[in-house]
Scaffold this motif. Structure first.
Motif, PDB file in Angstrom:
ATOM      1  N   LYS A 441      48.215  77.358  52.276  1.00 14.83           N
ATOM      2  CA  LYS A 441      47.196  78.443  51.946  1.00 14.83           C
ATOM      3  C   LYS A 441      47.566  79.117  50.975  1.00 14.83           C
ATOM      4  O   LYS A 441      48.383  79.983  50.882  1.00 14.83           O
ATOM      5  CB  LYS A 441      47.103  79.305  53.241  1.00 14.83           C
ATOM      6  CG  LYS A 441      46.462  78.631  54.605  1.00 14.83           C
ATOM      7  CD  LYS A 441      46.194  79.532  55.708  1.00 14.83           C
ATOM      8  CE  LYS A 441      45.226  78.945  57.085  1.00 14.83           C
ATOM      9  NZ  LYS A 441      45.299  79.968  57.866  1.00 14.83           N
ATOM     10  N   PHE A 453      42.999  80.983  50.224  1.00 14.13           N
ATOM     11  CA  PHE A 453      42.149  79.975  50.036  1.00 14.13           C
ATOM     12  C   PHE A 453      42.208  79.267  51.300  1.00 14.13           C
ATOM     13  O   PHE A 453      43.213  79.236  51.991  1.00 14.13           O
ATOM     14  CB  PHE A 453      42.854  79.328  48.788  1.00 14.13           C
ATOM     15  CG  PHE A 453      42.460  79.825  47.555  1.00 14.13           C
ATOM     16  CD1 PHE A 453      41.393  79.146  46.768  1.00 14.13           C
ATOM     17  CD2 PHE A 453      43.213  80.675  46.846  1.00 14.13           C
ATOM     18  CE1 PHE A 453      41.423  79.701  45.503  1.00 14.13           C
ATOM     19  CE2 PHE A 453      43.089  81.331  45.535  1.00 14.13           C
ATOM     20  CZ  PHE A 453      42.214  80.734  44.974  1.00 14.13           C
ATOM     21  N   GLU A 455      42.810  76.209  53.550  1.00 11.26           N
ATOM     22  CA  GLU A 455      44.045  75.275  53.877  1.00 11.26           C
ATOM     23  C   GLU A 455      43.872  73.802  53.285  1.00 11.26           C
ATOM     24  O   GLU A 455      42.587  73.294  53.358  1.00 11.26           O
ATOM     25  CB  GLU A 455      44.185  75.229  55.409  1.00 11.26           C
ATOM     26  CG  GLU A 455      45.365  74.465  55.863  1.00 11.26           C
ATOM     27  CD  GLU A 455      45.786  74.446  57.290  1.00 11.26           C
ATOM     28  OE1 GLU A 455      45.621  73.230  57.805  1.00 11.26           O
ATOM     29  OE2 GLU A 455      45.844  75.467  57.734  1.00 11.26           O
ATOM     30  N   ILE A 456      44.889  73.357  52.406  1.00 13.39           N
ATOM     31  CA  ILE A 456      44.719  72.178  51.889  1.00 13.39           C
ATOM     32  C   ILE A 456      46.095  71.441  51.939  1.00 13.39           C
ATOM     33  O   ILE A 456      47.110  71.913  52.401  1.00 13.39           O
ATOM     34  CB  ILE A 456      44.803  72.344  50.403  1.00 13.39           C
ATOM     35  CG1 ILE A 456      45.507  73.178  49.863  1.00 13.39           C
ATOM     36  CG2 ILE A 456      43.008  73.121  50.046  1.00 13.39           C
ATOM     37  CD1 ILE A 456      45.435  73.142  48.233  1.00 13.39           C
ATOM     38  N   PHE A 466      43.403  76.911  40.579  1.00 14.95           N
ATOM     39  CA  PHE A 466      42.117  77.200  41.180  1.00 14.95           C
ATOM     40  C   PHE A 466      41.768  78.725  40.918  1.00 14.95           C
ATOM     41  O   PHE A 466      42.834  79.631  40.954  1.00 14.95           O
ATOM     42  CB  PHE A 466      42.051  77.212  42.827  1.00 14.95           C
ATOM     43  CG  PHE A 466      42.536  75.729  43.319  1.00 14.95           C
ATOM     44  CD1 PHE A 466      41.970  74.701  42.504  1.00 14.95           C
ATOM     45  CD2 PHE A 466      43.205  75.575  44.480  1.00 14.95           C
ATOM     46  CE1 PHE A 466      41.954  73.588  43.270  1.00 14.95           C
ATOM     47  CE2 PHE A 466      43.372  74.384  45.107  1.00 14.95           C
ATOM     48  CZ  PHE A 466      42.722  73.189  44.305  1.00 14.95           C
ATOM     49  N   TYR A 468      39.999  82.629  41.306  1.00  8.78           N
ATOM     50  CA  TYR A 468      39.456  83.559  42.389  1.00  8.78           C
ATOM     51  C   TYR A 468      38.952  85.020  41.753  1.00  8.78           C
ATOM     52  O   TYR A 468      39.678  85.277  40.583  1.00  8.78           O
ATOM     53  CB  TYR A 468      40.680  84.023  43.374  1.00  8.78           C
ATOM     54  CG  TYR A 468      41.834  84.751  42.916  1.00  8.78           C
ATOM     55  CD1 TYR A 468      41.732  86.057  43.137  1.00  8.78           C
ATOM     56  CD2 TYR A 468      42.854  83.844  42.433  1.00  8.78           C
ATOM     57  CE1 TYR A 468      42.966  86.773  42.565  1.00  8.78           C
ATOM     58  CE2 TYR A 468      43.973  84.808  42.054  1.00  8.78           C
ATOM     59  CZ  TYR A 468      44.211  85.927  42.074  1.00  8.78           C
ATOM     60  OH  TYR A 468      45.114  86.592  41.396  1.00  8.78           O
ATOM     61  N   SER A 479      36.274  82.495  45.278  1.00  8.14           N
ATOM     62  CA  SER A 479      37.247  81.531  45.357  1.00  8.14           C
ATOM     63  C   SER A 479      36.567  80.014  45.150  1.00  8.14           C
ATOM     64  O   SER A 479      35.634  79.853  45.522  1.00  8.14           O
ATOM     65  CB  SER A 479      38.372  81.698  46.391  1.00  8.14           C
ATOM     66  OG  SER A 479      37.699  81.472  47.548  1.00  8.14           O
ATOM     67  N   LEU A 481      38.317  75.556  45.483  1.00  4.33           N
ATOM     68  CA  LEU A 481      39.038  74.339  45.507  1.00  4.33           C
ATOM     69  C   LEU A 481      38.965  73.512  44.592  1.00  4.33           C
ATOM     70  O   LEU A 481      38.774  72.382  44.625  1.00  4.33           O
ATOM     71  CB  LEU A 481      39.334  73.892  46.971  1.00  4.33           C
ATOM     72  CG  LEU A 481      40.058  74.894  47.941  1.00  4.33           C
ATOM     73  CD1 LEU A 481      39.916  74.203  49.116  1.00  4.33           C
ATOM     74  CD2 LEU A 481      41.231  75.662  47.864  1.00  4.33           C
ATOM     75  N   ARG A 502      38.694  67.307  46.039  1.00  4.05           N
ATOM     76  CA  ARG A 502      38.589  68.221  47.347  1.00  4.05           C
ATOM     77  C   ARG A 502      37.110  68.597  47.564  1.00  4.05           C
ATOM     78  O   ARG A 502      36.389  68.866  46.341  1.00  4.05           O
ATOM     79  CB  ARG A 502      39.501  69.491  47.511  1.00  4.05           C
ATOM     80  CG  ARG A 502      41.209  68.827  47.532  1.00  4.05           C
ATOM     81  CD  ARG A 502      42.099  70.035  47.603  1.00  4.05           C
ATOM     82  NE  ARG A 502      43.352  69.744  47.555  1.00  4.05           N
ATOM     83  CZ  ARG A 502      43.952  69.666  46.521  1.00  4.05           C
ATOM     84  NH1 ARG A 502      43.667  69.588  45.372  1.00  4.05           N
ATOM     85  NH2 ARG A 502      45.333  69.250  46.855  1.00  4.05           N
ATOM     86  N   PRO A 504      35.056  71.539  47.126  1.00  2.00           N
ATOM     87  CA  PRO A 504      35.376  72.536  46.179  1.00  2.00           C
ATOM     88  C   PRO A 504      35.366  74.086  47.087  1.00  2.00           C
ATOM     89  O   PRO A 504      35.743  75.111  46.815  1.00  2.00           O
ATOM     90  CB  PRO A 504      34.287  72.399  45.317  1.00  2.00           C
ATOM     91  CG  PRO A 504      33.105  71.638  45.917  1.00  2.00           C
ATOM     92  CD  PRO A 504      33.815  70.711  46.718  1.00  2.00           C
ATOM     93  N   LYS A 505      34.346  74.026  48.270  1.00  2.00           N
ATOM     94  CA  LYS A 505      34.210  75.212  48.968  1.00  2.00           C
ATOM     95  C   LYS A 505      34.041  76.379  48.054  1.00  2.00           C
ATOM     96  O   LYS A 505      34.689  77.517  48.217  1.00  2.00           O
ATOM     97  CB  LYS A 505      35.508  75.499  49.931  1.00  2.00           C
ATOM     98  CG  LYS A 505      35.762  74.381  50.984  1.00  2.00           C
ATOM     99  CD  LYS A 505      36.854  74.581  51.732  1.00  2.00           C
ATOM    100  CE  LYS A 505      37.040  73.398  52.748  1.00  2.00           C
ATOM    101  NZ  LYS A 505      36.013  73.208  53.408  1.00  2.00           N
TER     102      LYS A 505
END
Length: 716
Positions: A441, A453, A455-456, A466, A468, A479, A481, A502, A504-505
């Motif tokens: 995180k 952020f 979890e990755i 990344f 924010y 934010s 990803l 990923r 991107p959210k």
């Protein structure tokens, strides 16, 4: 003490400089460079005009600019211009004035690295043999010795004749001058005597007329800077290191506030100390390795990811300018009295190829694209659009003091102010396997509370950053990803491009959301930005650039590109629209091949070498005409096994390669499409003391063979 012949004008120069600084567009503070009073984060790339074919300069400068580079730097190599005392050459590939004309035409700023000592893997570090001979007779070189200064001053005055009219104050592109190189680190005096010599050279340059906004000096490893703006460096390997073993893990992949790279010049190691107060200056680099040049005893093979991860680590460490050495490879020019490469024969610690200065650079020896070009371009585009904000952000590294040999701890940094920032992670260490990290995180530091952020998992080899609370026009991205690439001003409005593999959210503050185009990392590496009336992003395997209102794309006989947004038909001659992939429009170009064939015949072999004849057959048509089709090329791909290989056109040697286990390239356009070549491969013995990252399969303890040669047609 300034030499008496220059002291009389020192006061006048100082007054002129003060007036100039009051009106200039460029400057710096202790955080960053400034342009028009605003923070400025440029990318700089080195090309040596005297190491490249002058008829191809403009094409290469356009390729450099298309990579997001804003400043071109170049050594002005003394031995290339005054090999014989009093006889100056500024013709052909030595035509500095023409080079500056083209930089201005293309729209690139220029830093000139005047020397007089350059190093740069050149014979005598760039000092002519006749200067070296004076040193043997008692003249103290690289000092305030009056005779040495007279020779330097005469040379610089002839250089200034080429530069006159192209300085920034005259409306030209030259904004910076570097004085000397690695002075006090690689040769030269140290302490106050060294500082005094650097000040003397600076005063000389100004008196002659080199009045520019920036005067720089290399600042690593005990070097003297003479009150100039220090620039730093960092390389992913050290082919100058005297060892023939694997080197220890490289510190340039660890986030750190340490600016000096101890690997640079370790063959001349004199000190690792810094001679000035770093807090007074922004953290600038001029010698991040865009690759490395192989030596006789070390043959590393840097990859695009090696360069990309190192560059990202420097960004996360607080750097305020990315300057690459080399950005464009080249070839040593032919000398009249000797070959012009660094060699042990002249007292240097390394043997280098006589001609080949490929450097595995982003743009290689003959102007071909490499993976490091694509990696650097990702960061350069980001800095072009967001660098003014990014340059002011401080780096906070957590945890601090991670050792490069620690393959277990996740390396993190955050560049931020009180309101927003970027979280950096690097889980890449060249030639090492890193632990994967699950359930990570990442946290962005903010005065109003840290931003967490989603979890990755960060795998071995992953690196990125990344944002924010990033302002995108009227929107604020809380934010994501995903990594920001660039800002496109299109006919329909602003689009912000991000990339990553990923989900991107994307998270937003408030109701206003910017238009975002999200690419995979693979697609982002292909992304070329061109500007016509509006911005376009073209995904191409090779180069793409704008020239005279048209888009130039290089590639094979069948070339497919994708674009956002759709391109105007008149700008993309030869391409046909064939479909749509999401928001990307797909185009295809078909070119008729000449049917180039290559035949190779073994002519001679003994224990020391093997000689081959290479015949190039250009098809039924006549040999290609460079004037009719200047972008057409045939690249020879050569696979061989041996210690080294020399290529000849008739009796003239045109290139030489030190074996690395990699395929080598030769541009036939560069030599006006020869039809017959000779290749001489020299035997490599298994017990030769040499570091090879990629070793051949030895047969009875030796290898010596040209494995294959084939021709690839390139169209523009």
């Amino acid at each position: 003490m300034v030499s008496t012949q220059f002291a009389a004008v020192e006061a006048a120069l100082f007054a002129r400089e003060e007036r100039w600084h009051m009106n200039m567009r460029f400057g710096y503070d202790n955080h960053c460079l400034l342009r028009d009073g605003t923070a400025w984060f440029p990318v700089m790339g080195e090309i040596h005009y005297s190491r490249y074919e002058e008829s191809l300069w403009e094409e290469s400068l356009r390729k450099i600019k298309a990579g997001g580079v804003e400043i071109v730097s170049s050594y002005v190599i003394w031995i290339h211009h005054e090999e014989e005392e009093g006889i100056f050459r500024f013709d052909g590939c030595r035509n500095l004035r023409r080079f500056l004309e083209l930089c201005k035409k293309v729209g690139l700023l220029v830093f000139l690295r005047l020397g007089p000592f350059a190093h740069g893997e050149v014979r005598n570090g760039g000092l002519p043999d006749w200067v070296v001979e004076k040193g043997k007779r008692g003249v103290l070189l690289r000092s305030n010795d009056e005779e040495y200064l007279r020779d330097v001053g005469r040379y610089w005055m002839r250089v200034f004749e080429q530069v006159r009219g192209f300085l920034h104050e005259e409306g030209g592109p030259v904004i910076g001058v570097q004085i000397e190189n690695e002075y006090g680190h690689v040769g030269g005096m140290r302490g106050e005597a060294g500082e005094a010599h650097m000040r003397t050279l600076t005063c000389m340059a100004k008196e002659i007329g080199f009045c520019v906004p920036f005067y720089t000096a290399t600042g690593w490893g005990g070097a003297c800077i003479g009150d100039l703006l220090p620039v730093m460096g960092g390389y992913c390997e050290a082919p100058w290191d005297p060892r023939v073993t694997e080197l220890e893990p490289n510190s340039n992949y660890v986030f750190s506030h340490t600016r000096s790279d101890a690997l640079i010049g370790c063959d001349y190691r004199r000190s690792e100390e810094i001679t000035y107060d770093e807090s007074r200056y922004p953290f600038l680099t001029a010698e991040l390795g865009g690759g490395v040049q192989v030596s006789g005893h070390r043959r590393p093979v840097p990859t695009g990811r090696d360069i990309g991860a190192m560059s990202l680590t420097k960004l996360g460490s607080g750097v305020a300018m990315l300057g690459y050495y080399m950005y464009h490879g080249g070839s040593n020019p032919q000398g009249k009295l000797s070959t012009l490469q660094e060699s042990r024969e002249t007292g240097a610690p390394n043997n280098l190829p006589e001609i080949n200065y490929d450097f595995r650079a982003p743009i290689r020896q003959y102007g071909t694209i490499s993976d490091s070009y694509r990696e650097i371009r990702l960061l350069a585009y980001f800095l072009q659009d967001f660098g003014a904000d990014f340059a002011r952000l401080e780096a906070e590294i957590t945890p601090e003091n991670v050792k490069p040999g620690d393959f277990h701890t996740l390396r993190l940094s955050c560049r931020h102010d009180a309101e927003h920032g970027f979280v950096f992670f690097n889980n890449y260490q060249r030639r090492q396997k890193m632990d994967a990290h699950e359930g990570v995180k990442l946290r962005g530091i903010c005065a109003h509370g840290d931003v967490e952020f989603p979890e990755i998992t960060i795998e071995d080899g992953d690196y990125g950053f990344f944002p924010y609370r990033m302002k995108l026009g009227e929107s604020v991205l809380s934010s994501a990803l995903a990594v920001p690439l660039c800002h496109l001003e299109t006919k329909s409005g602003d689009t912000y491009v991000f990339y990553g593999d990923r989900d991107p959210k994307f998270g937003w503050e408030g109701e206003v959301r910017a238009d975002v185009l999200h690419l995979s990392r693979k697609d982002a590496l292909l992304a070329c930005r061109v500007k016509l009336e509006y911005d376009y992003l073209i995904l191409a395997e090779d180069f793409a650039w704008e020239q005279d209102g048209r888009i130039i794309v290089t590639g094979g006989s069948q070339t497919t590109i994708r674009s956002f947004p759709e391109l105007p038909e008149e700008a993309i001659e030869g391409f046909v629209r064939i479909g749509q992939e999401g928001r990307l429009t797909v185009y295809k170009r078909q070119r008729e091949e000449r049917g180039v064939r290559v035949e190779t015949v073994l002519r001679f072999r003994n224990e020391e070498r093997a000689e081959y004849e290479i015949c190039v057959l250009y098809g039924e048509a006549e040999r290609p005409d460079i004037k009719k089709d200047p972008l057409y090329d045939v690249l020879l791909h050569l696979e061989y096994q041996g210690n080294r290989m020399d290529l000849y056109d008739g009796e003239k040697k045109i290139n030489d390669y030190f074996y690395t286990g990699e395929e080598e390239l030769l541009s036939l356009r560069y030599f006006d499409f020869p039809q017959k070549l000779k290749a001489v491969v020299y035997t490599l013995c298994e017990d030769t003391p040499m570091f090879l990252e990629k070793r051949p399969l030895f047969c009875e303890g030796r290898v010596c063979s040209l494995e294959s040669v084939w021709g690839q047609e390139i169209f523009g």
